[in-house]
Write a protein that holds these residues in place. Structure first.
Motif, mmCIF file in Angstrom:
data_model
loop_
_atom_site.group_PDB
_atom_site.id
_atom_site.type_symbol
_atom_site.label_atom_id
_atom_site.label_comp_id
_atom_site.label_asym_id
_atom_site.label_seq_id
_atom_site.Cartn_x
_atom_site.Cartn_y
_atom_site.Cartn_z
ATOM 1 N N HIS A 174 0.837 -1.196 0.000
ATOM 2 C CA HIS A 174 0.000 0.000 0.000
ATOM 3 C C HIS A 174 0.871 1.243 0.000
ATOM 4 O O HIS A 174 1.760 1.403 0.838
ATOM 5 C CB HIS A 174 -0.913 0.024 1.228
ATOM 6 C CG HIS A 174 -1.875 1.165 1.221
ATOM 7 N ND1 HIS A 174 -2.066 2.002 2.303
ATOM 8 C CD2 HIS A 174 -2.697 1.630 0.246
ATOM 9 C CE1 HIS A 174 -2.964 2.917 1.999
ATOM 10 N NE2 HIS A 174 -3.356 2.720 0.769
ATOM 11 N N THR A 205 -2.586 0.597 -4.213
ATOM 12 C CA THR A 205 -1.842 -0.601 -3.855
ATOM 13 C C THR A 205 -1.122 -1.083 -5.109
ATOM 14 O O THR A 205 -1.648 -0.997 -6.218
ATOM 15 C CB THR A 205 -2.752 -1.727 -3.325
ATOM 16 O OG1 THR A 205 -3.875 -1.903 -4.199
ATOM 17 C CG2 THR A 205 -3.234 -1.429 -1.926
ATOM 18 N N ASP A 249 -7.011 2.916 -4.414
ATOM 19 C CA ASP A 249 -7.718 2.480 -3.213
ATOM 20 C C ASP A 249 -9.232 2.514 -3.383
ATOM 21 O O ASP A 249 -9.944 1.607 -2.935
ATOM 22 C CB ASP A 249 -7.335 3.365 -2.013
ATOM 23 C CG ASP A 249 -5.923 3.112 -1.516
ATOM 24 O OD1 ASP A 249 -5.257 2.190 -2.046
ATOM 25 O OD2 ASP A 249 -5.486 3.847 -0.604
ATOM 26 N N ASN A 264 -11.535 1.072 -0.685
ATOM 27 C CA ASN A 264 -10.541 1.546 0.278
ATOM 28 C C ASN A 264 -10.093 0.468 1.267
ATOM 29 O O ASN A 264 -9.645 0.779 2.373
ATOM 30 C CB ASN A 264 -11.068 2.773 1.040
ATOM 31 C CG ASN A 264 -11.239 3.962 0.122
ATOM 32 O OD1 ASN A 264 -10.313 4.393 -0.557
ATOM 33 N ND2 ASN A 264 -12.458 4.504 0.072
ATOM 34 N N THR A 320 -7.501 -2.088 2.592
ATOM 35 C CA THR A 320 -6.050 -2.313 2.518
ATOM 36 C C THR A 320 -5.582 -3.328 3.557
ATOM 37 O O THR A 320 -4.390 -3.425 3.847
ATOM 38 C CB THR A 320 -5.283 -0.991 2.728
ATOM 39 O OG1 THR A 320 -5.639 -0.426 3.999
ATOM 40 C CG2 THR A 320 -5.587 0.004 1.622
ATOM 41 N N ASP A 321 -6.521 -4.095 4.112
ATOM 42 C CA ASP A 321 -6.170 -5.055 5.157
ATOM 43 C C ASP A 321 -6.544 -6.482 4.759
ATOM 44 O O ASP A 321 -6.737 -7.337 5.620
ATOM 45 C CB ASP A 321 -6.847 -4.693 6.474
ATOM 46 C CG ASP A 321 -8.374 -4.654 6.353
ATOM 47 O OD1 ASP A 321 -8.883 -4.713 5.207
ATOM 48 O OD2 ASP A 321 -9.055 -4.570 7.393
ATOM 49 N N VAL A 368 -1.383 -7.344 3.111
ATOM 50 C CA VAL A 368 -0.911 -6.115 2.469
ATOM 51 C C VAL A 368 0.148 -5.463 3.338
ATOM 52 O O VAL A 368 -0.013 -5.312 4.550
ATOM 53 C CB VAL A 368 -2.075 -5.145 2.242
ATOM 54 C CG1 VAL A 368 -1.575 -3.844 1.602
ATOM 55 C CG2 VAL A 368 -3.147 -5.792 1.366
#
Length: 240
Positions: free
Chosen positions: A41, A48, A190, A195, A197-198, A239
């Motif tokens: 990220h 990403t 994103d 959005n 990112t996990d 990530v």
């Protein structure tokens, strides 16, 4: 989601472990032996960067043209993820959301994008490009997976506006794909993944094939699994 991953990972692990017993694929070489997979990220750019590193040269091997859509070969570097279908613009459904970087010279399924910049939008399927797909278990094909199909008249299914018009959970998002030396990368904004990112992910290199004539087979199935980053499709990577 966990039960889906376990079920599909068992099928894919079996396919990968037994592929050497089947007829040897002409595409099975170091260009599809995954050494490493990574999603990073970049918070300052709100993107990403997804990348697969191989033993050979990423993207060098491309499918041989057969001259028609039915039976057309597709090669792919694929990132199965724990993202939800709704995160990438699909309606809710079961399966594994994957970002597939593909090449296929017999057809173009990115009607909005001119990847080879020649002002012709339907002649660049061979150029490596991305697709969001929803994969599900499918024992009709040797690789054990296929892209989930939909009925053309099913009004309950939502596809992203950038979908190519094929009756599958597939999108052609147009992200930039870069191949250099042993690495293939794609950059994803994103906001195009809600959005998130996990999420967790894995890496797969595979041979797929289009079917438009045999109703007993999927429209786009996985016929050979060349390599799996984790070894068992357990989606262990996070990530960075």
């Amino acid at each position: 989601m966990k039960s889906i991953i376990v079920s599909i990972s068992a099928v894919l692990f079996f396919a990968a472990s037994t592929s050497s017993c089947a007829q040897e694929s002409p595409y099975k070489n170091d260009d599809f032996v995954i050494k490493d997979v990574k999603v990073t990220h970049k918070a300052d750019l709100a993107v990403t960067v997804w990348e697969i590193n191989v033993s050979g040269k990423a993207g060098k091997t491309m499918p041989s043209k057969v001259g028609q859509l039915d039976g057309a070969p597709v090669l792919g570097y694929v990132f199965p993820t724990t993202l939800q279908p709704t995160d990438v613009g699909f309606s809710k459904t079961d399966g594994i959301v994957a970002l597939a970087l593909t090449s296929h010279p017999d057809f173009d399924d990115t009607p909005l994008w001119d990847e080879n910049a020649d002002n012709i939008f339907d002649n660049d399927g061979i150029v490596w490009h991305p697709h969001w797909v929803v994969l599900h278990k499918d024992e009709r094909v040797a690789g054990g997976l296929s892209v989930k199909q939909i009925k053309k008249d099913d009004k309950t299914v939502v596809l992203p506006p950038t979908n190519p018009g094929m009756p599958m959970y597939m999108d052609s998002p147009g992200y930039p794909v870069i191949t250099k030396n042993n690495t293939i990368k794609v950059v994803v904004p994103d906001y195009r993944i809600n959005n998130k990112t996990d999420f967790s992910y894995d890496g797969v290199a595979a041979f797929m094939k289009v079917n438009t004539s045999n109703k007993s087979l999927p429209m786009l199935g996985v016929y050979d699994v060349f390599s799996v980053a984790s070894g068992n499709l357990s989606l262990p990577y996070k990530v960075q």
